[in-house]
Design an enzyme around this catalytic site. Sequence first.
Site, PDB file in Angstrom:
ATOM      1  N   THR B 101     -72.740 -43.510  42.161  1.00 58.73           N
ATOM      2  CA  THR B 101     -72.413 -42.722  40.963  1.00 58.73           C
ATOM      3  C   THR B 101     -71.635 -43.623  40.017  1.00 58.73           C
ATOM      4  O   THR B 101     -70.511 -44.023  40.324  1.00 58.73           O
ATOM      5  CB  THR B 101     -71.602 -41.481  41.362  1.00 58.73           C
ATOM      6  N   LYS B 177     -76.355 -37.428  36.786  1.00 56.30           N
ATOM      7  CA  LYS B 177     -75.519 -37.349  37.984  1.00 56.30           C
ATOM      8  C   LYS B 177     -74.076 -37.017  37.615  1.00 56.30           C
ATOM      9  O   LYS B 177     -73.426 -36.200  38.267  1.00 56.30           O
ATOM     10  CB  LYS B 177     -75.570 -38.664  38.769  1.00 56.30           C
ATOM     11  N   LYS B 245     -62.314 -40.367  41.110  1.00 50.05           N
ATOM     12  CA  LYS B 245     -63.218 -41.344  40.497  1.00 50.05           C
ATOM     13  C   LYS B 245     -64.314 -40.644  39.676  1.00 50.05           C
ATOM     14  O   LYS B 245     -64.530 -40.965  38.501  1.00 50.05           O
ATOM     15  CB  LYS B 245     -63.869 -42.191  41.594  1.00 50.05           C
TER      16      LYS B 245
END
Lengths: 301, 301
Positions: B101, B177, B245
Amino acid sequence: MNKSTVKSVGVIGLGSMGMGAAKSCIRAGLDVYGVDLNPAALEALGNAGAKAVATDANQFAKELDAVLLLVINAKQVKSVLFDSGLAANLKPQTAVMVSATISAQDAKEIEAGLKAHDLIMLDAPVSGGAVKAEAGEMTIMASGSLLAFDLLKPVLDATAAKVYNIGEEIGLGATVKIIHQLLAGVHIAAGAEAMALAARANIPLDLMYDVVTNAAGNSWMFENRMKHVVDGDYSPKSMVDIFVKDLNLVADTAQDLRFPLPLASTALNMFTSASNAGYGKEDDSAVIKVFDGIELPGVEK
Amino acid sequence: MNKSTVKSVGVIGLGSMGMGAAKSCIRAGLDVYGVDLNPAALEALGNAGAKAVATDANQFAKELDAVLLLVINAKQVKSVLFDSGLAANLKPQTAVMVSATISAQDAKEIEAGLKAHDLIMLDAPVSGGAVKAEAGEMTIMASGSLLAFDLLKPVLDATAAKVYNIGEEIGLGATVKIIHQLLAGVHIAAGAEAMALAARANIPLDLMYDVVTNAAGNSWMFENRMKHVVDGDYSPKSMVDIFVKDLNLVADTAQDLRFPLPLASTALNMFTSASNAGYGKEDDSAVIKVFDGIELPGVEK
């Protein structure tokens, strides 16, 4: 506990949930008396086999073994039961199932008012949407005495796929529903935020919808409500203003319990902004219209 | 388009997703070369039938027809491909599937670096969790050239139940995503907020969980992660710091697109607070520990 002898039920409030519940009771063989201010709803329920319909429940109060209230809020519950005189006209020991989404405090006040007339309350909010109500498959999260559950068993059986007994204390059912609505409201607002960002990034919304509904980012509300955004159809299945109301109940509950709710308070701001921008009577997915700088299917800016 | 001749694949990053994907490739008959810094992961994949395993991919770079990167972030992707020299050692026209990602910007930078070595990139983030990875049923949201999709077809077939082709432009897969992670992160934080409020209201958490998972307030993440709260089990399936994150990637994307994200920014604050409070390496459901004044199963205050 004796087998319930409830044979007739007055269903008060024939919106999408009440109409489905009333029809489910008819299918289950109960004598159903329908009450609403909307003549079209009364006619529809009459055609579906109701014993009688009226704009005021008092005229058949003595026929009722049970009452199911599926109105919008606590004010309407109190108005129907106490201001109109219905509570005084019902037979003693009639079971009253209060299924509006209301605060625990209001549930307790309503219980006290009913008790003064020797009536038995079930604090019984519902979930599931119009389709499940129509199918007799609502989820009911209820609290109250065992007698209340027993008396209302025919109505619960007719309308619900799942009945949760949260406990004896009136107010627990209301609280569980409010916490449920926290999730439902945040999920709609989060779905809107994600789809708005997708629109901003020039991702086709139908593709984004397809990805999310096949992945771990899915929610019941995303799948149900963001379809309306993809289709550009904001005709109200459930309105923005309902979530302004429900998330304010969440906020009241947080205040009573002295508890911070960072996401729910943010979602409330989004729905309140949408309502103030003129979208209060549109489908709750119209909360996406709080975002500027994007193009959405079927929306002119 | 010719039929893909990819027969061997290097899977780099053998965490829960990478290990599942690597095993799925072995089951599909591909020659799998596994790379990780963790010797236990290498041993496990060796026992599962990998052709070879190593802490550095360069030693079998010439054997690889394709590379699948399932590392943590863009920094690791760049380190593996460029700092270690792997991109220079791969055969020309090798297909590189980048499934971490990462931001759209990083995806484009990585593509430029690969192109300089005549390598072909698929921007292909994944979703689905460890169980679906293990079953070869990940959801892959990919963008890239038709050649990239064609070359990697054996790997996509082996690892995914569903492959979305978002478009040709590298970065679109990454963006989809990231928008997906917005929802996933907000849903975990919302689940934690709701369960924390239930704890404050003395609603049994197992009952609250049961109600929500049978009603319209449910989400994939609520059902999966709030079970850990009910069980009091914060052993990390996916860590709090992963969502610090990912929600920072969401925030970066919002900044690039100049777009407000009221809920995602709030959820980021919650995960960041949880990490700073010492829960960064616990399961991401431990974000509920940001709430004080409640008792949770298995948590001492």
